[in-house]
Design a protein around this motif. Sequence first.
Motif, PDB file in Angstrom:
ATOM      1  N   THR A 225      -6.482 -15.201   5.700  1.00 29.27           N
ATOM      2  CA  THR A 225      -7.703 -14.397   5.523  1.00 29.27           C
ATOM      3  C   THR A 225      -8.228 -13.853   6.847  1.00 29.27           C
ATOM      4  OG1 THR A 225      -9.026 -16.421   5.588  1.00 29.27           O
ATOM      5  CG2 THR A 225      -8.449 -15.553   3.417  1.00 29.27           C
ATOM      6  N   SER A 226      -8.128 -14.636   7.907  1.00 24.98           N
ATOM      7  CA  SER A 226      -8.660 -14.189   9.200  1.00 24.98           C
ATOM      8  C   SER A 226      -7.733 -13.190   9.886  1.00 24.98           C
ATOM      9  CB  SER A 226      -8.894 -15.395  10.111  1.00 24.98           C
ATOM     10  OG  SER A 226      -7.690 -16.089  10.355  1.00 24.98           O
ATOM     11  N   LYS A 227      -6.528 -12.974   9.320  1.00 24.20           N
ATOM     12  CA  LYS A 227      -5.571 -12.052   9.943  1.00 24.20           C
ATOM     13  C   LYS A 227      -5.419 -10.751   9.173  1.00 24.20           C
ATOM     14  CE  LYS A 227      -2.288 -15.211   9.954  1.00 24.20           C
ATOM     15  NZ  LYS A 227      -0.981 -15.843  10.201  1.00 24.20           N
ATOM     16  N   VAL A 228      -6.197 -10.574   8.085  1.00 28.95           N
ATOM     17  CA  VAL A 228      -6.122  -9.352   7.279  1.00 28.95           C
ATOM     18  C   VAL A 228      -6.719  -8.181   8.069  1.00 28.95           C
ATOM     19  CG1 VAL A 228      -7.107  -8.190   5.272  1.00 28.95           C
ATOM     20  CG2 VAL A 228      -6.122 -10.464   5.035  1.00 28.95           C
ATOM     21  N   ARG A 229      -6.004  -7.076   8.080  1.00 26.83           N
ATOM     22  CA  ARG A 229      -6.472  -5.887   8.782  1.00 26.83           C
ATOM     23  C   ARG A 229      -6.721  -4.711   7.838  1.00 26.83           C
ATOM     24  NH1 ARG A 229      -7.584  -9.263  11.313  1.00 26.83           N
ATOM     25  NH2 ARG A 229      -6.896  -9.982  13.349  1.00 26.83           N
ATOM     26  N   THR A 230      -6.240  -4.808   6.594  1.00 31.96           N
ATOM     27  CA  THR A 230      -6.446  -3.746   5.606  1.00 31.96           C
ATOM     28  C   THR A 230      -7.052  -4.352   4.343  1.00 31.96           C
ATOM     29  OG1 THR A 230      -4.571  -2.454   6.425  1.00 31.96           O
ATOM     30  CG2 THR A 230      -5.349  -1.967   4.204  1.00 31.96           C
ATOM     31  N   ILE A 231      -8.194  -3.826   3.927  1.00 32.66           N
ATOM     32  CA  ILE A 231      -8.839  -4.293   2.694  1.00 32.66           C
ATOM     33  C   ILE A 231      -9.001  -3.115   1.752  1.00 32.66           C
ATOM     34  CG2 ILE A 231     -10.877  -5.332   1.656  1.00 32.66           C
ATOM     35  CD1 ILE A 231     -11.297  -6.982   4.082  1.00 32.66           C
ATOM     36  N   MET A 232      -8.512  -3.287   0.524  1.00 27.52           N
ATOM     37  CA  MET A 232      -8.567  -2.249  -0.499  1.00 27.52           C
ATOM     38  C   MET A 232      -9.464  -2.691  -1.650  1.00 27.52           C
ATOM     39  SD  MET A 232      -4.486  -1.392  -0.366  1.00 27.52           S
ATOM     40  CE  MET A 232      -4.041  -3.002   0.233  1.00 27.52           C
ATOM     41  N   PHE A 233     -10.345  -1.817  -2.070  1.00 27.15           N
ATOM     42  CA  PHE A 233     -11.310  -2.122  -3.126  1.00 27.15           C
ATOM     43  C   PHE A 233     -11.037  -1.278  -4.366  1.00 27.15           C
ATOM     44  CE2 PHE A 233     -13.451  -2.870   0.886  1.00 27.15           C
ATOM     45  CZ  PHE A 233     -14.148  -4.051   0.699  1.00 27.15           C
ATOM     46  N   ASP A 234     -11.137  -1.918  -5.526  1.00 26.47           N
ATOM     47  CA  ASP A 234     -11.313  -1.143  -6.748  1.00 26.47           C
ATOM     48  C   ASP A 234     -12.759  -0.650  -6.731  1.00 26.47           C
ATOM     49  OD1 ASP A 234     -10.863  -0.164  -9.404  1.00 26.47           O
ATOM     50  OD2 ASP A 234     -12.014  -1.881 -10.121  1.00 26.47           O
ATOM     51  N   LYS A 235     -13.088   0.293  -7.559  1.00 22.21           N
ATOM     52  CA  LYS A 235     -14.429   0.884  -7.509  1.00 22.21           C
ATOM     53  C   LYS A 235     -15.437   0.103  -8.354  1.00 22.21           C
ATOM     54  CE  LYS A 235     -16.851   5.039  -9.095  1.00 22.21           C
ATOM     55  NZ  LYS A 235     -17.269   4.517 -10.412  1.00 22.21           N
ATOM     56  N   THR A 236     -15.245   0.138  -9.664  1.00 21.69           N
ATOM     57  CA  THR A 236     -16.238  -0.406 -10.581  1.00 21.69           C
ATOM     58  C   THR A 236     -16.237  -1.931 -10.558  1.00 21.69           C
ATOM     59  OG1 THR A 236     -15.924   1.499 -12.006  1.00 21.69           O
ATOM     60  CG2 THR A 236     -17.058  -0.394 -12.958  1.00 21.69           C
ATOM     61  N   GLY A 237     -17.415  -2.522 -10.357  1.00 25.58           N
ATOM     62  CA  GLY A 237     -17.555  -3.964 -10.403  1.00 25.58           C
ATOM     63  C   GLY A 237     -17.289  -4.657  -9.084  1.00 25.58           C
ATOM     64  N   THR A 238     -16.784  -3.931  -8.095  1.00 25.05           N
ATOM     65  CA  THR A 238     -16.561  -4.536  -6.781  1.00 25.05           C
ATOM     66  C   THR A 238     -17.549  -3.961  -5.774  1.00 25.05           C
ATOM     67  OG1 THR A 238     -14.817  -2.907  -6.402  1.00 25.05           O
ATOM     68  CG2 THR A 238     -14.145  -5.071  -7.166  1.00 25.05           C
ATOM     69  N   LEU A 239     -17.453  -2.660  -5.524  1.00 23.13           N
ATOM     70  CA  LEU A 239     -18.416  -1.992  -4.649  1.00 23.13           C
ATOM     71  C   LEU A 239     -19.623  -1.484  -5.427  1.00 23.13           C
ATOM     72  CD1 LEU A 239     -15.975   0.021  -2.356  1.00 23.13           C
ATOM     73  CD2 LEU A 239     -17.292  -2.012  -1.751  1.00 23.13           C
ATOM     74  N   THR A 240     -19.505  -1.434  -6.756  1.00 22.34           N
ATOM     75  CA  THR A 240     -20.629  -1.042  -7.613  1.00 22.34           C
ATOM     76  C   THR A 240     -20.991  -2.208  -8.527  1.00 22.34           C
ATOM     77  OG1 THR A 240     -19.317  -0.207  -9.470  1.00 22.34           O
ATOM     78  CG2 THR A 240     -19.714   1.305  -7.627  1.00 22.34           C
ATOM     79  N   TYR A 241     -22.128  -2.090  -9.167  1.00 27.78           N
ATOM     80  CA  TYR A 241     -22.583  -3.145 -10.074  1.00 27.78           C
ATOM     81  C   TYR A 241     -21.891  -3.092 -11.425  1.00 27.78           C
ATOM     82  CZ  TYR A 241     -26.478  -4.036  -6.894  1.00 27.78           C
ATOM     83  OH  TYR A 241     -27.233  -4.361  -5.801  1.00 27.78           O
ATOM     84  N   GLY A 242     -21.290  -1.944 -11.750  1.00 30.18           N
ATOM     85  CA  GLY A 242     -20.727  -1.790 -13.083  1.00 30.18           C
ATOM     86  C   GLY A 242     -21.818  -1.542 -14.112  1.00 30.18           C
TER      87      GLY A 242
END
Length: 634
Positions: free
Chosen positions: A313-330
């Motif tokens: 986890t401390s070595k991750v350099r790329t983070i990818m997000f789905d949209k709904t429910g992760t960065l938004t409330y849904g």
Amino acid sequence: MSTTGSPWGLFLRSRDGLTTLGTFVAIISYLLLWLVFGLEGWASDWPLVMVVVLGGLPLMFEVLRNAVRTRGGADTLAAVSIITAVLLGEWLVAAIIVLMLSGGEALEEAASKRASGTLDALAKRSPTQAHRLRGESISEGLDEIPVSEIQVGDLVEVFPHELCPVDGEVVSGHGSMDESYLTGEPYVVSKSQGSAVISGSVNSESPMTIRATSAAEDSRYAHIVGVLKQAEDNRPAMRRLADRLGAWYTVIALALGAIGWVISGDPTRFLAVVVVATPCPLLIGVPVAIIGAISLAARRGIIIRDPGMLENTSKVRTIMFDKTGTLTYGRPVITDIAIAPGFNADETLALAASVEEYSRHPLAEAIRAGARKRALELPTVTEVSERPGQGLSAKADGHRVLISNRRMAYELDPDSRELMPDTEEGLEAVVLVDGKYAARIQLRDTPRAAAQSFIAHLPKRHNVDKLMIISGDRESEVRYLGEQVGINQVYAGVSPEGKLDIVAEHNKLGLTMFLGDGINDAPAMATANIGVAMGADSGVTSEAADAVILDSSLEKLDELLHIGARMRRIALQSAVGGMTLSIIGMLLAVFGLLTPLAGAIAQEVIDVLAVLNAGRVAMVKGPLSDFEVEDPQD
């Protein structure tokens, strides 16, 4: 007092724990025979011989078998030490090595069981009985049955202060349920007709009737227990790394032992070196740190399914997000109401909200919330009907109101084509009153309050250099969210297979993390180096994830990143620190400054220090996260 759940009880229930206890008793007996009664030779050595033969030989064979399977390992030194001590007649030294090795193995097993107390508590707390209604109401009677007999569609009565036995939907009654044990947050959630309830939550003061939406074995509570069990069965990648390091460490220790023997001509020098070299800090300290991290995460509502992810986890350099429910409330909110000529915005919204009181559509609550925000009085509704593909219609305040889509609006009122824009931005609900187009309600899924601050926080505190959104939604929506939270790289309209391909491509460039909450995210989540499920609403998603955040929040994700970094830092402290002390001891033994007996005692002290240090992983008093939500205006 029972010792069943205590550390001492867990220690004694293992074979290695009993070997440790027997070895300790044998050493005390030897010292009494030698010091108190003045006996020597076999007269005093027999307790040591017994424990080495009965306890040490099985332990040694197990070590050697594991060494062959893993192409050698650090605990091979323990077997070499026992054999050398026996050949030289150093029974006390051999017994101390048995004590050290068996005690370390027993300590690891006890620590593992102790740290998995969250799993034990969940399993013991699982609902076992349920009250199933015989008919459609409690007045017709109910039967107390095992939870396993509940079928989808059964009506179940949940009494006050009782555990909800299955996932379901409230059909009558009003109250609240405590879901804190499942989410990790001290929230009591209000429940009324139509509300979803989850198994394992605690009902408050009012009885409620629910309709089961899943069988007990498929419920969220059972799934959480299953996920925790799988986490215990995974062998951490960092432990495998310790095995590889141990193989080199074994070669170095044997070489130093040989040098000591050659320069002195005394084989006890070899014994002294290999005794002090036994690397329990590497073999036990690292797993104890990982187990502590799993326990710490579970207490904070984060389930670690693959402990190996903690190292990365401390070595991750790329983070990818789905949209709904992760960065938004849904949860969409109204952003605009386009009113047709001849209609009033407040009156039309009040009509729509009154009809939506009878809808379970995701947009219904947003429309109702919009009416509440304007403090609108809702008219009485009658003749409610909802036909698949045609929308929701009802009679309200003397008008026939239909809430549907633009296709139905074009069909019922062709003039509406001229009144609505061609482009569709966000989500929309079209309102028709008495067959005429009245309004187009535009809605959008709003970003989480913490999203913008969290995205800015990742590069600063976690050295993440690439952030992106990968979503199946329309490009306008995904780009809009990216602008709101500060992410420039976005992929829109992507299928599950497309998400997988994007993740696989970025895996070639470095360690990746994918966050999602839906079934369509499962392939990408399983492909990423680290997959994190937000909310655990989908069993498929949770199965594909390496970690599950029960309470869908970005703050918990920050805690996960800090837990992984803390585990790795302390594990390496225990391993490298313990091995460094052992190497110092080996050098002293090479030159005859440390005898085999003194070396065994010194190694025991090093082991204890390493394990105690590793145990610090789970001992966190203050907050783990250093993330604070910032005001976008600052």
